[in-house]
Write a protein that holds these residues in place. Structure first.
Motif, PDB file in Angstrom:
ATOM      1  N   ILE A 119     -76.040 -17.238 -17.008  1.00 33.83           N
ATOM      2  CA  ILE A 119     -75.190 -16.121 -16.618  1.00 33.83           C
ATOM      3  C   ILE A 119     -73.757 -16.633 -16.520  1.00 33.83           C
ATOM      4  CG2 ILE A 119     -74.686 -14.420 -14.829  1.00 33.83           C
ATOM      5  CD1 ILE A 119     -77.665 -14.556 -14.050  1.00 33.83           C
ATOM      6  N   VAL A 120     -72.875 -16.054 -17.320  1.00 34.78           N
ATOM      7  CA  VAL A 120     -71.487 -16.516 -17.376  1.00 34.78           C
ATOM      8  C   VAL A 120     -70.541 -15.346 -17.104  1.00 34.78           C
ATOM      9  CG1 VAL A 120     -69.683 -17.559 -18.815  1.00 34.78           C
ATOM     10  CG2 VAL A 120     -72.076 -18.317 -19.041  1.00 34.78           C
ATOM     11  N   ILE A 121     -69.599 -15.565 -16.184  1.00 34.67           N
ATOM     12  CA  ILE A 121     -68.533 -14.594 -15.920  1.00 34.67           C
ATOM     13  C   ILE A 121     -67.230 -15.217 -16.382  1.00 34.67           C
ATOM     14  CG2 ILE A 121     -67.291 -13.278 -14.164  1.00 34.67           C
ATOM     15  CD1 ILE A 121     -69.776 -13.229 -12.491  1.00 34.67           C
ATOM     16  N   SER A 122     -66.517 -14.495 -17.248  1.00 31.95           N
ATOM     17  CA  SER A 122     -65.277 -15.034 -17.802  1.00 31.95           C
ATOM     18  C   SER A 122     -64.203 -13.952 -17.830  1.00 31.95           C
ATOM     19  CB  SER A 122     -65.520 -15.575 -19.217  1.00 31.95           C
ATOM     20  OG  SER A 122     -66.007 -14.547 -20.063  1.00 31.95           O
ATOM     21  N   HIS A 123     -62.999 -14.354 -18.189  1.00 28.90           N
ATOM     22  CA  HIS A 123     -61.913 -13.387 -18.305  1.00 28.90           C
ATOM     23  C   HIS A 123     -62.281 -12.343 -19.366  1.00 28.90           C
ATOM     24  CE1 HIS A 123     -59.158 -15.497 -15.680  1.00 28.90           C
ATOM     25  NE2 HIS A 123     -59.424 -16.627 -16.304  1.00 28.90           N
ATOM     26  N   PRO A 124     -61.827 -11.099 -19.203  1.00 30.98           N
ATOM     27  CA  PRO A 124     -62.189 -10.046 -20.168  1.00 30.98           C
ATOM     28  C   PRO A 124     -61.683 -10.372 -21.572  1.00 30.98           C
ATOM     29  CG  PRO A 124     -60.418  -9.317 -18.714  1.00 30.98           C
ATOM     30  CD  PRO A 124     -60.943 -10.593 -18.142  1.00 30.98           C
ATOM     31  N   HIS A 125     -62.541 -10.201 -22.567  1.00 35.49           N
ATOM     32  CA  HIS A 125     -62.131 -10.460 -23.943  1.00 35.49           C
ATOM     33  C   HIS A 125     -62.024  -9.172 -24.754  1.00 35.49           C
ATOM     34  CE1 HIS A 125     -66.608 -10.542 -24.239  1.00 35.49           C
ATOM     35  NE2 HIS A 125     -66.374  -9.932 -25.384  1.00 35.49           N
ATOM     36  N   LEU A 126     -62.314  -8.033 -24.113  1.00 32.53           N
ATOM     37  CA  LEU A 126     -62.150  -6.723 -24.743  1.00 32.53           C
ATOM     38  C   LEU A 126     -61.321  -5.832 -23.815  1.00 32.53           C
ATOM     39  CD1 LEU A 126     -65.758  -5.980 -26.080  1.00 32.53           C
ATOM     40  CD2 LEU A 126     -63.769  -6.669 -27.428  1.00 32.53           C
ATOM     41  N   LYS A 127     -60.487  -5.001 -24.393  1.00 32.39           N
ATOM     42  CA  LYS A 127     -59.670  -4.078 -23.599  1.00 32.39           C
ATOM     43  C   LYS A 127     -60.361  -2.716 -23.535  1.00 32.39           C
ATOM     44  CE  LYS A 127     -55.269  -6.338 -24.620  1.00 32.39           C
ATOM     45  NZ  LYS A 127     -53.893  -6.184 -25.187  1.00 32.39           N
ATOM     46  N   ASP A 128     -61.446  -2.673 -22.743  1.00 31.95           N
ATOM     47  CA  ASP A 128     -62.200  -1.430 -22.602  1.00 31.95           C
ATOM     48  C   ASP A 128     -62.346  -1.040 -21.135  1.00 31.95           C
ATOM     49  OD1 ASP A 128     -63.907  -3.409 -21.776  1.00 31.95           O
ATOM     50  OD2 ASP A 128     -65.578  -2.849 -23.088  1.00 31.95           O
ATOM     51  N   GLY A 129     -61.439  -1.519 -20.303  1.00 30.29           N
ATOM     52  CA  GLY A 129     -61.464  -1.182 -18.887  1.00 30.29           C
ATOM     53  C   GLY A 129     -62.195  -2.183 -18.024  1.00 30.29           C
ATOM     54  N   ARG A 130     -62.792  -3.205 -18.625  1.00 29.97           N
ATOM     55  CA  ARG A 130     -63.553  -4.194 -17.856  1.00 29.97           C
ATOM     56  C   ARG A 130     -62.614  -5.119 -17.083  1.00 29.97           C
ATOM     57  NH1 ARG A 130     -66.928  -7.409 -22.169  1.00 29.97           N
ATOM     58  NH2 ARG A 130     -67.278  -5.281 -22.883  1.00 29.97           N
ATOM     59  N   GLN A 131     -63.097  -5.589 -15.920  1.00 27.75           N
ATOM     60  CA  GLN A 131     -62.340  -6.555 -15.121  1.00 27.75           C
ATOM     61  C   GLN A 131     -62.661  -7.983 -15.530  1.00 27.75           C
ATOM     62  OE1 GLN A 131     -63.773  -5.248 -11.237  1.00 27.75           O
ATOM     63  NE2 GLN A 131     -61.762  -4.395 -10.769  1.00 27.75           N
ATOM     64  N   TYR A 132     -63.787  -8.174 -16.173  1.00 27.45           N
ATOM     65  CA  TYR A 132     -64.259  -9.484 -16.609  1.00 27.45           C
ATOM     66  C   TYR A 132     -65.328  -9.247 -17.651  1.00 27.45           C
ATOM     67  CZ  TYR A 132     -67.252  -7.830 -12.843  1.00 27.45           C
ATOM     68  OH  TYR A 132     -68.009  -7.031 -12.026  1.00 27.45           O
ATOM     69  N   THR A 133     -65.786 -10.305 -18.277  1.00 30.46           N
ATOM     70  CA  THR A 133     -66.892 -10.223 -19.223  1.00 30.46           C
ATOM     71  C   THR A 133     -68.081 -10.966 -18.633  1.00 30.46           C
ATOM     72  OG1 THR A 133     -65.523 -10.014 -21.216  1.00 30.46           O
ATOM     73  CG2 THR A 133     -67.736 -10.932 -21.500  1.00 30.46           C
ATOM     74  N   VAL A 134     -69.254 -10.343 -18.686  1.00 33.15           N
ATOM     75  CA  VAL A 134     -70.486 -10.962 -18.205  1.00 33.15           C
ATOM     76  C   VAL A 134     -71.427 -11.135 -19.391  1.00 33.15           C
ATOM     77  CG1 VAL A 134     -72.415 -10.826 -16.599  1.00 33.15           C
ATOM     78  CG2 VAL A 134     -70.233  -9.766 -16.006  1.00 33.15           C
ATOM     79  N   THR A 135     -71.910 -12.351 -19.579  1.00 36.07           N
ATOM     80  CA  THR A 135     -72.912 -12.579 -20.612  1.00 36.07           C
ATOM     81  C   THR A 135     -74.172 -13.164 -19.995  1.00 36.07           C
ATOM     82  OG1 THR A 135     -72.089 -14.807 -21.130  1.00 36.07           O
ATOM     83  CG2 THR A 135     -71.181 -12.969 -22.410  1.00 36.07           C
ATOM     84  N   VAL A 136     -75.300 -12.805 -20.549  1.00 35.74           N
ATOM     85  CA  VAL A 136     -76.593 -13.363 -20.153  1.00 35.74           C
ATOM     86  C   VAL A 136     -77.223 -13.967 -21.397  1.00 35.74           C
ATOM     87  CG1 VAL A 136     -78.895 -12.872 -19.266  1.00 35.74           C
ATOM     88  CG2 VAL A 136     -76.916 -11.699 -18.289  1.00 35.74           C
ATOM     89  N   ASN A 137     -77.393 -15.277 -21.362  1.00 30.88           N
ATOM     90  CA  ASN A 137     -77.930 -16.004 -22.522  1.00 30.88           C
ATOM     91  C   ASN A 137     -77.165 -15.653 -23.801  1.00 30.88           C
ATOM     92  OD1 ASN A 137     -79.875 -17.139 -20.817  1.00 30.88           O
ATOM     93  ND2 ASN A 137     -81.319 -15.484 -21.203  1.00 30.88           N
TER      94      ASN A 137
END
Length: 227
Positions: free
Chosen positions: A68-86
Protein backbone atom coordinates in the motif's frame (compact mmCIF):
# COMPACT_ATOMS: atom_id res chain seq x y z
CA UNK A 1 11.09 25.53 13.86
CA UNK A 2 12.72 22.12 13.82
CA UNK A 3 13.08 20.46 10.44
CA UNK A 4 11.95 17.13 11.94
CA UNK A 5 8.58 18.51 13.00
CA UNK A 6 5.65 16.10 12.90
CA UNK A 7 2.12 17.43 13.13
CA UNK A 8 -0.65 15.01 14.17
CA UNK A 9 -4.27 15.83 13.33
CA UNK A 10 -7.01 13.63 14.77
CA UNK A 11 -10.79 13.68 14.95
CA UNK A 12 -13.97 11.86 13.96
CA UNK A 13 -15.29 11.42 10.40
CA UNK A 14 -16.38 14.69 8.81
CA UNK A 15 -14.58 17.00 11.25
CA UNK A 16 -12.42 18.43 8.47
CA UNK A 17 -9.18 16.51 9.10
CA UNK A 18 -8.36 15.68 5.49
CA UNK A 19 -9.05 19.13 4.05
CA UNK A 20 -7.23 20.95 6.84
CA UNK A 21 -4.33 18.48 6.91
CA UNK A 22 -3.75 18.61 3.16
CA UNK A 23 -3.83 22.41 3.04
CA UNK A 24 -1.57 22.75 6.05
CA UNK A 25 0.96 20.35 4.55
CA UNK A 26 0.88 22.21 1.25
CA UNK A 27 1.36 25.54 3.02
CA UNK A 28 4.36 24.25 5.00
CA UNK A 29 5.84 22.18 2.20
CA UNK A 30 5.40 19.03 4.30
CA UNK A 31 4.37 15.52 3.29
CA UNK A 32 0.66 14.89 3.82
CA UNK A 33 -0.31 11.41 5.01
CA UNK A 34 -3.95 10.37 5.44
CA UNK A 35 -3.71 7.18 7.47
CA UNK A 36 -7.39 6.49 6.89
CA UNK A 37 -6.57 5.91 3.23
CA UNK A 38 -4.28 3.05 4.25
CA UNK A 39 -7.08 1.34 6.15
CA UNK A 40 -9.45 1.98 3.26
CA UNK A 41 -6.95 0.51 0.81
CA UNK A 42 -6.65 -2.65 2.88
CA UNK A 43 -10.44 -2.84 3.19
CA UNK A 44 -10.79 -2.48 -0.59
CA UNK A 45 -8.32 -5.32 -1.13
CA UNK A 46 -10.10 -7.54 1.40
CA UNK A 47 -13.46 -6.95 -0.31
CA UNK A 48 -11.92 -7.61 -3.72
CA UNK A 49 -10.69 -10.97 -2.45
CA UNK A 50 -13.94 -11.82 -0.70
CA UNK A 51 -12.38 -11.96 2.77
CA UNK A 52 -14.38 -11.80 5.98
CA UNK A 53 -14.01 -8.29 7.53
CA UNK A 54 -14.45 -9.90 10.97
CA UNK A 55 -11.41 -12.20 10.55
CA UNK A 56 -8.59 -10.24 12.16
CA UNK A 57 -5.93 -12.91 11.68
CA UNK A 58 -6.47 -13.16 7.93
CA UNK A 59 -6.65 -9.39 7.54
CA UNK A 60 -3.45 -8.95 9.54
CA UNK A 61 -1.63 -11.30 7.20
CA UNK A 62 -3.08 -9.43 4.22
CA UNK A 63 -1.80 -6.13 5.67
CA UNK A 64 1.73 -7.58 5.93
CA UNK A 65 1.65 -8.85 2.35
CA UNK A 66 -0.04 -5.92 0.60
CA UNK A 67 1.98 -3.09 -0.95
CA UNK A 68 0.00 0.00 0.00
CA UNK A 69 1.62 3.23 -1.18
CA UNK A 70 0.47 6.82 -0.64
CA UNK A 71 2.19 9.38 -2.83
CA UNK A 72 1.75 12.89 -4.18
CA UNK A 73 -1.14 13.14 -6.69
CA UNK A 74 -0.08 12.31 -10.24
CA UNK A 75 -3.45 13.12 -11.85
CA UNK A 76 -5.38 16.40 -11.70
CA UNK A 77 -8.80 14.92 -10.97
CA UNK A 78 -9.45 16.44 -7.55
CA UNK A 79 -7.44 13.89 -5.57
CA UNK A 80 -5.33 14.96 -2.59
CA UNK A 81 -2.91 12.07 -3.08
CA UNK A 82 -2.56 8.85 -5.05
CA UNK A 83 -3.13 5.48 -3.38
CA UNK A 84 -1.94 2.27 -4.98
CA UNK A 85 -2.40 -1.31 -3.82
CA UNK A 86 0.08 -3.76 -5.31
CA UNK A 87 0.67 -1.24 -8.11
CA UNK A 88 -3.01 -0.57 -8.90
CA UNK A 89 -4.36 2.97 -8.56
CA UNK A 90 -7.30 2.73 -6.13
CA UNK A 91 -7.50 6.39 -5.11
CA UNK A 92 -11.19 6.70 -5.90
CA UNK A 93 -12.13 3.04 -5.49
CA UNK A 94 -11.39 3.21 -1.76
CA UNK A 95 -14.11 5.87 -1.41
CA UNK A 96 -16.87 3.50 -2.49
CA UNK A 97 -19.91 3.00 -0.21
CA UNK A 98 -18.91 -0.64 0.40
CA UNK A 99 -15.47 0.36 1.63
CA UNK A 100 -16.92 3.16 3.76
CA UNK A 101 -19.34 0.74 5.42
CA UNK A 102 -16.62 -1.82 6.14
CA UNK A 103 -13.47 0.14 6.96
CA UNK A 104 -14.28 0.62 10.66
CA UNK A 105 -14.60 -3.15 11.11
CA UNK A 106 -11.28 -3.81 9.39
CA UNK A 107 -9.39 -1.04 11.20
CA UNK A 108 -10.61 -2.23 14.61
CA UNK A 109 -8.56 -5.46 14.47
CA UNK A 110 -5.34 -5.29 16.55
CA UNK A 111 -3.61 -7.49 13.98
CA UNK A 112 -4.31 -4.90 11.28
CA UNK A 113 -3.53 -1.86 13.39
CA UNK A 114 -0.14 -3.16 14.55
CA UNK A 115 1.04 -3.62 10.97
CA UNK A 116 -0.25 -0.32 9.61
CA UNK A 117 0.81 1.72 12.65
CA UNK A 118 4.41 0.60 12.17
CA UNK A 119 4.18 1.58 8.50
CA UNK A 120 2.81 5.00 9.49
CA UNK A 121 5.58 5.59 12.02
CA UNK A 122 8.17 4.73 9.40
CA UNK A 123 6.65 7.29 7.02
CA UNK A 124 6.73 10.00 9.70
CA UNK A 125 10.22 9.27 11.02
CA UNK A 126 12.08 11.73 8.72
CA UNK A 127 9.83 14.57 9.91
CA UNK A 128 8.30 17.49 8.00
CA UNK A 129 5.01 15.61 7.89
CA UNK A 130 1.35 16.27 8.60
CA UNK A 131 -0.32 12.99 9.53
CA UNK A 132 -4.08 12.74 9.76
CA UNK A 133 -6.21 10.01 11.32
CA UNK A 134 -8.12 8.96 14.43
CA UNK A 135 -5.39 8.10 16.94
CA UNK A 136 -2.25 9.72 15.58
CA UNK A 137 -1.40 11.92 18.55
CA UNK A 138 -2.34 9.35 21.19
CA UNK A 139 -0.98 6.13 19.62
CA UNK A 140 0.87 6.45 16.31
CA UNK A 141 3.00 9.53 17.08
CA UNK A 142 2.72 10.12 20.84
CA UNK A 143 5.86 12.27 20.68
CA UNK A 144 4.68 14.47 17.78
CA UNK A 145 5.77 18.09 18.13
CA UNK A 146 2.22 19.41 17.60
CA UNK A 147 -1.07 17.58 18.16
CA UNK A 148 -4.43 18.90 16.93
CA UNK A 149 -7.83 17.33 17.54
CA UNK A 150 -10.63 18.58 15.27
CA UNK A 151 -14.23 17.95 16.24
CA UNK A 152 -17.71 18.99 15.10
CA UNK A 153 -21.33 18.10 15.80
CA UNK A 154 -22.81 14.99 14.22
CA UNK A 155 -25.20 17.08 12.12
CA UNK A 156 -22.43 19.32 10.78
CA UNK A 157 -20.22 16.35 9.97
CA UNK A 158 -23.12 14.71 8.15
CA UNK A 159 -23.76 17.89 6.17
CA UNK A 160 -20.14 18.10 5.09
CA UNK A 161 -19.88 14.46 4.12
CA UNK A 162 -23.15 14.62 2.16
CA UNK A 163 -21.97 17.75 0.31
CA UNK A 164 -18.71 15.97 -0.54
CA UNK A 165 -20.56 12.95 -1.94
CA UNK A 166 -22.97 15.17 -3.84
CA UNK A 167 -20.14 17.07 -5.49
CA UNK A 168 -18.31 13.89 -6.43
CA UNK A 169 -21.25 11.73 -7.51
CA UNK A 170 -23.93 14.20 -8.63
CA UNK A 171 -27.63 14.36 -7.71
CA UNK A 172 -28.72 11.49 -9.95
CA UNK A 173 -26.03 8.94 -9.13
CA UNK A 174 -27.57 5.63 -7.98
CA UNK A 175 -24.92 5.23 -5.28
CA UNK A 176 -25.68 8.61 -3.66
CA UNK A 177 -27.13 7.97 -0.18
CA UNK A 178 -29.67 10.23 1.48
CA UNK A 179 -28.56 12.80 4.04
CA UNK A 180 -30.19 10.70 6.76
CA UNK A 181 -28.24 7.64 5.65
CA UNK A 182 -24.98 9.60 5.73
CA UNK A 183 -25.67 10.80 9.29
CA UNK A 184 -26.64 7.29 10.40
CA UNK A 185 -23.43 5.87 8.91
CA UNK A 186 -21.26 8.47 10.67
CA UNK A 187 -23.05 7.73 13.96
CA UNK A 188 -22.40 4.00 13.47
CA UNK A 189 -18.73 4.61 12.68
CA UNK A 190 -18.40 6.82 15.76
CA UNK A 191 -19.66 3.97 17.91
CA UNK A 192 -17.23 1.47 16.38
CA UNK A 193 -14.27 3.89 16.46
CA UNK A 194 -15.01 5.33 19.92
CA UNK A 195 -11.91 3.92 21.62
CA UNK A 196 -9.65 5.29 18.88
CA UNK A 197 -11.17 8.78 18.83
CA UNK A 198 -10.08 10.19 22.17
CA UNK A 199 -7.75 13.21 21.93
CA UNK A 200 -4.25 12.91 23.34
CA UNK A 201 -3.89 14.62 26.74
CA UNK A 202 -1.65 17.29 25.21
CA UNK A 203 -3.69 17.83 22.04
CA UNK A 204 -5.19 21.20 21.13
CA UNK A 205 -8.93 20.68 20.59
CA UNK A 206 -10.64 22.82 17.94
CA UNK A 207 -14.41 22.69 17.33
CA UNK A 208 -14.88 23.39 13.61
CA UNK A 209 -18.68 23.76 13.58
CA UNK A 210 -18.68 27.47 12.75
CA UNK A 211 -15.19 27.83 11.33
CA UNK A 212 -14.04 27.96 7.73
CA UNK A 213 -11.00 25.95 6.66
CA UNK A 214 -8.98 29.18 6.58
CA UNK A 215 -10.02 29.98 10.16
CA UNK A 216 -9.04 26.51 11.37
CA UNK A 217 -5.66 26.83 9.66
CA UNK A 218 -5.19 30.25 11.25
CA UNK A 219 -5.77 28.77 14.71
CA UNK A 220 -3.38 25.91 14.09
CA UNK A 221 -0.67 28.28 12.89
CA UNK A 222 -1.30 30.44 15.95
CA UNK A 223 -0.74 27.51 18.31
CA UNK A 224 2.21 26.32 16.25
CA UNK A 225 3.83 29.74 16.52
CA UNK A 226 3.47 29.77 20.32
CA UNK A 227 5.45 26.54 20.78
Amino acid sequence: MEQAERIAIDGPAGAGKSTVGERLARCLGYLYIDTGAMYRALTWLALERGLDPHDGGTLGRLAREARIVISHPHLKDGRQYTVTVNGEDVTWAIRSPDVTRTVSLVSAHPEVRSVLIEAQRALARPGRVVMVGRDIGAVVLPDAELKIYLTASLEERGRRRYAELLERLGHDHPALPSFEEVVADIRRRDEIDHDNMQPAPDAIVINTDHLSVAQVLERICHFRGKR
